[in-house]
Write a protein that holds these residues in place. Structure first.
Motif, PDB file in Angstrom:
ATOM      1  N   GLY A  43      22.414  28.000  29.049  1.00 56.08           N
ATOM      2  CA  GLY A  43      23.420  29.131  28.670  1.00 56.08           C
ATOM      3  C   GLY A  43      24.615  28.824  29.271  1.00 56.08           C
ATOM      4  N   PRO A  44      25.665  28.954  29.114  1.00 58.67           N
ATOM      5  CA  PRO A  44      26.734  29.689  30.735  1.00 58.67           C
ATOM      6  C   PRO A  44      26.914  29.626  31.376  1.00 58.67           C
ATOM      7  CG  PRO A  44      26.801  32.141  28.792  1.00 58.67           C
ATOM      8  CD  PRO A  44      25.623  31.139  28.746  1.00 58.67           C
ATOM      9  N   GLN A  45      27.524  28.763  32.699  1.00 52.45           N
ATOM     10  CA  GLN A  45      27.527  28.955  33.050  1.00 52.45           C
ATOM     11  C   GLN A  45      28.717  30.037  34.518  1.00 52.45           C
ATOM     12  OE1 GLN A  45      27.223  25.082  35.367  1.00 52.45           O
ATOM     13  NE2 GLN A  45      26.056  23.970  33.862  1.00 52.45           N
ATOM     14  N   GLY A  46      28.269  30.061  35.614  1.00 53.18           N
ATOM     15  CA  GLY A  46      29.128  30.975  36.288  1.00 53.18           C
ATOM     16  C   GLY A  46      29.258  32.705  36.125  1.00 53.18           C
ATOM     17  N   HIS A  47      29.434  33.681  37.580  1.00 56.83           N
ATOM     18  CA  HIS A  47      30.511  34.403  37.031  1.00 56.83           C
ATOM     19  C   HIS A  47      31.574  34.538  37.615  1.00 56.83           C
ATOM     20  CE1 HIS A  47      29.282  36.102  40.818  1.00 56.83           C
ATOM     21  NE2 HIS A  47      27.762  35.347  41.042  1.00 56.83           N
ATOM     22  N   THR A  48      31.780  35.326  37.332  1.00 58.24           N
ATOM     23  CA  THR A  48      33.433  35.349  38.162  1.00 58.24           C
ATOM     24  C   THR A  48      33.349  36.785  39.342  1.00 58.24           C
ATOM     25  OG1 THR A  48      35.798  36.411  37.623  1.00 58.24           O
ATOM     26  CG2 THR A  48      34.648  37.980  36.287  1.00 58.24           C
ATOM     27  N   PHE A  49      32.525  37.789  39.534  1.00 63.79           N
ATOM     28  CA  PHE A  49      32.481  38.961  40.645  1.00 63.79           C
ATOM     29  C   PHE A  49      32.742  38.289  41.363  1.00 63.79           C
ATOM     30  CE2 PHE A  49      29.962  40.409  36.655  1.00 63.79           C
ATOM     31  CZ  PHE A  49      30.339  40.944  36.087  1.00 63.79           C
ATOM     32  N   GLU A  50      33.086  39.526  43.287  1.00 61.10           N
ATOM     33  CA  GLU A  50      33.406  39.044  44.080  1.00 61.10           C
ATOM     34  C   GLU A  50      33.539  40.069  44.805  1.00 61.10           C
ATOM     35  OE1 GLU A  50      37.009  37.191  45.017  1.00 61.10           O
ATOM     36  OE2 GLU A  50      36.916  35.207  43.837  1.00 61.10           O
ATOM     37  N   LYS A  51      32.508  40.221  45.791  1.00 59.98           N
ATOM     38  CA  LYS A  51      32.721  41.270  46.936  1.00 59.98           C
ATOM     39  C   LYS A  51      34.247  41.991  46.938  1.00 59.98           C
ATOM     40  CE  LYS A  51      31.983  38.560  51.413  1.00 59.98           C
ATOM     41  NZ  LYS A  51      31.647  38.480  52.775  1.00 59.98           N
ATOM     42  N   GLU A  52      34.554  42.632  47.904  1.00 58.17           N
ATOM     43  CA  GLU A  52      36.112  43.537  48.130  1.00 58.17           C
ATOM     44  C   GLU A  52      35.929  44.072  49.537  1.00 58.17           C
ATOM     45  OE1 GLU A  52      38.949  43.978  48.699  1.00 58.17           O
ATOM     46  OE2 GLU A  52      39.834  42.632  46.814  1.00 58.17           O
ATOM     47  N   LEU A  53      36.434  44.933  49.766  1.00 64.80           N
ATOM     48  CA  LEU A  53      36.638  45.363  51.972  1.00 64.80           C
ATOM     49  C   LEU A  53      35.615  45.995  51.478  1.00 64.80           C
ATOM     50  CD1 LEU A  53      38.344  45.580  54.117  1.00 64.80           C
ATOM     51  CD2 LEU A  53      39.387  47.447  52.823  1.00 64.80           C
ATOM     52  N   GLN A  54      34.943  46.917  50.996  1.00 69.91           N
ATOM     53  CA  GLN A  54      33.896  47.124  51.174  1.00 69.91           C
ATOM     54  C   GLN A  54      32.300  47.448  50.851  1.00 69.91           C
ATOM     55  OE1 GLN A  54      34.273  49.932  53.858  1.00 69.91           O
ATOM     56  NE2 GLN A  54      36.498  50.296  53.706  1.00 69.91           N
ATOM     57  N   GLN A  55      32.135  47.551  50.713  1.00 69.27           N
ATOM     58  CA  GLN A  55      30.631  47.227  49.960  1.00 69.27           C
ATOM     59  C   GLN A  55      29.824  48.872  48.915  1.00 69.27           C
ATOM     60  OE1 GLN A  55      26.787  46.382  52.327  1.00 69.27           O
ATOM     61  NE2 GLN A  55      28.161  46.091  54.503  1.00 69.27           N
ATOM     62  N   GLU A  56      30.685  48.772  48.871  1.00 67.16           N
ATOM     63  CA  GLU A  56      30.889  49.932  47.670  1.00 67.16           C
ATOM     64  C   GLU A  56      31.651  49.584  46.139  1.00 67.16           C
ATOM     65  OE1 GLU A  56      29.929  52.161  51.271  1.00 67.16           O
ATOM     66  OE2 GLU A  56      31.527  50.657  50.722  1.00 67.16           O
ATOM     67  N   GLN A  57      32.151  49.076  46.685  1.00 68.00           N
ATOM     68  CA  GLN A  57      32.778  48.002  45.197  1.00 68.00           C
ATOM     69  C   GLN A  57      32.539  46.743  45.393  1.00 68.00           C
ATOM     70  OE1 GLN A  57      36.567  48.074  48.771  1.00 68.00           O
ATOM     71  NE2 GLN A  57      37.804  48.381  46.411  1.00 68.00           N
ATOM     72  N   LEU A  58      32.970  46.636  43.682  1.00 69.26           N
ATOM     73  CA  LEU A  58      32.853  44.746  43.017  1.00 69.26           C
ATOM     74  C   LEU A  58      33.865  44.775  42.844  1.00 69.26           C
ATOM     75  CD1 LEU A  58      30.328  42.783  42.440  1.00 69.26           C
ATOM     76  CD2 LEU A  58      29.832  44.074  40.264  1.00 69.26           C
ATOM     77  N   GLU A  59      34.596  43.469  42.777  1.00 72.88           N
ATOM     78  CA  GLU A  59      35.716  43.183  41.912  1.00 72.88           C
ATOM     79  C   GLU A  59      34.840  41.772  40.715  1.00 72.88           C
ATOM     80  OE1 GLU A  59      40.111  42.076  43.359  1.00 72.88           O
ATOM     81  OE2 GLU A  59      38.819  40.697  43.422  1.00 72.88           O
TER      82      GLU A  59
END
Length: 372
Positions: A43-59
């Motif tokens: 299937g397709p490779q990769g994802h676009t998610f990253e961490k942010e300043l706080q652990q309560e966030q997702l970018e």
């Protein structure tokens, strides 16, 4: 046609109580595992998610696209993927500019985040805010800076339209976008003076870095800036928006602003010489009012209604919207905002009907995932 991309920051919340959860590491691990499974199956490779300043966030960030329909598909897809990965970690994702419930955020791990925490102290520790950043391609730094100089008065209207953070630490802040006020505690955040040229822009960036207050160019938290990573102008004034269609509306308007400004520059039209002090007042007014109170007219710098301010923005970019095929979408989006309100109005309405801020957060998570 200029390409457009959007970055969104999402809040991770408890599925029953709606309180923020410091689970970004677990959600990213779930996303990594999912990629591995798909890759093994071809299937397709990769994802676009990253961490942010706080652990309560997702970018996440979309691909650069030229059609707004594609952008909507991208945002909808990644919101659904974020919700799926969060569910595997026992959480929901909510497109909220701030947490409705009280929270003590947890700084993410890593040298850069540790530096931010040490340098900015309580300002960094309290900085749990989720924004929406719009990137629009430019042909050169010179064109990009010409754009930055000419879009300055219009940016507060985008803040008002996107306002989606009325609650702070369990209380109604009285603001439509309290995120914008919390964000502007950072020393490099906010509107900028007219630069005049790419050379002067880069000189200003170097001078700011030389002070030692900021650790890298990524901390130039201007309302709009040249991206350090891409050949784009990055507009950073918006709250993350509750409905997936709203960032698409903003992206169309931002592309219209960029194109209108670039054309004006090529035609020899000078930027409006609006003082940065006035722009700060307009930004404060937009954060305070959202679309439920007066705004500052971008052309006269006098108080006006939100309807007239939005209409002035639309009229300013209408020719570029028509050339991009975005005019109908923008008119429909503006009409929808007038009828249903922005995220701040929706959140306050949910509090009246649901009764608790926890329920507001979980209902907003349903809207974010497209299940409401």
């Amino acid at each position: 046609m200029r390409s457009v991309g959007v970055e969104e920051e999402l809040l991770l919340v408890d599925a029953r109580r709606g309180e923020p959860l410091a689970l970004s590491g677990a959600v990213l691990a779930a996303a990594d595992w999912s990629v591995g499974q798909r890759t093994e199956g071809g299937g397709p490779q990769g994802h676009t998610f990253e961490k942010e300043l706080q652990q309560e966030q997702l970018e996440f960030a979309t691909r650069p696209v030229t059609e707004m329909g594609e952008l909507l598909e991208e945002i909808t897809r990644w919101r659904m993927e974020a919700a799926r990965h969060a569910a595997s970690a026992g959480a929901l994702v909510a497109a909220l500019g701030t947490s409705p419930l009280p929270v003590r955020p947890s700084l993410s791990t890593g040298k850069r985040y540790e530096w931010v925490g040490e340098q900015f102290g309580l300002t960094a520790q309290e900085q749990l805010t989720c924004g929406c950043h719009v990137h629009v391609s430019v042909e050169s730094d010179e064109e990009g800076v010409a754009v930055l100089d000419r879009i300055r008065p219009w940016l507060p209207v985008l803040t008002a339209m996107s306002a989606n953070s009325p609650f702070w630490q369990g209380e109604d802040s009285g603001y439509g976008s309290y995120r914008s006020r919390v964000w502007n505690r950072l020393p490099s955040a906010g509107p900028t003076d007219v630069f005049g040229s790419a050379d002067r822009y880069h000189e200003q960036v170097r001078a700011m870095l030389d002070t030692g207050v900021l650790c890298d160019e990524g901390m130039m938290y201007f309302d709009a800036r040249l991206s350090a990573a891409y050949p784009t102008v990055e507009v950073r004034v918006a709250d993350v928006c509750l409905e997936a269609s709203t960032p698409v509306l903003l992206a169309a308007l931002v592309r219209g602003l960029v194109e209108t400004a670039a054309r004006g520059w090529r035609d020899g039209q000078p930027p409006a010489r609006v003082g940065t002090g006035l722009l700060r007042l307009a930004a404060w007014r937009a954060g305070r009012s959202g679309l439920d109170g007066p705004l500052i007219d971008p052309q006269t710098m006098r108080e006006t209604s939100p309807e007239r301010a939005v209409e002035a923005l639309y009229a300013h970019v209408r020719e570029a919207l028509a050339d991009h095929g975005d005019d109908d979408r923008v008119r429909e989006g503006i009409a929808r905002l007038r009828e249903h309100g922005n995220g701040a109005r929706v959140q306050r309405g949910l509090l009246r009907t649901e009764g608790t801020l926890g329920a507001v957060a979980t209902r907003c998570a349903e809207i974010t995932a497209g299940s409401a």
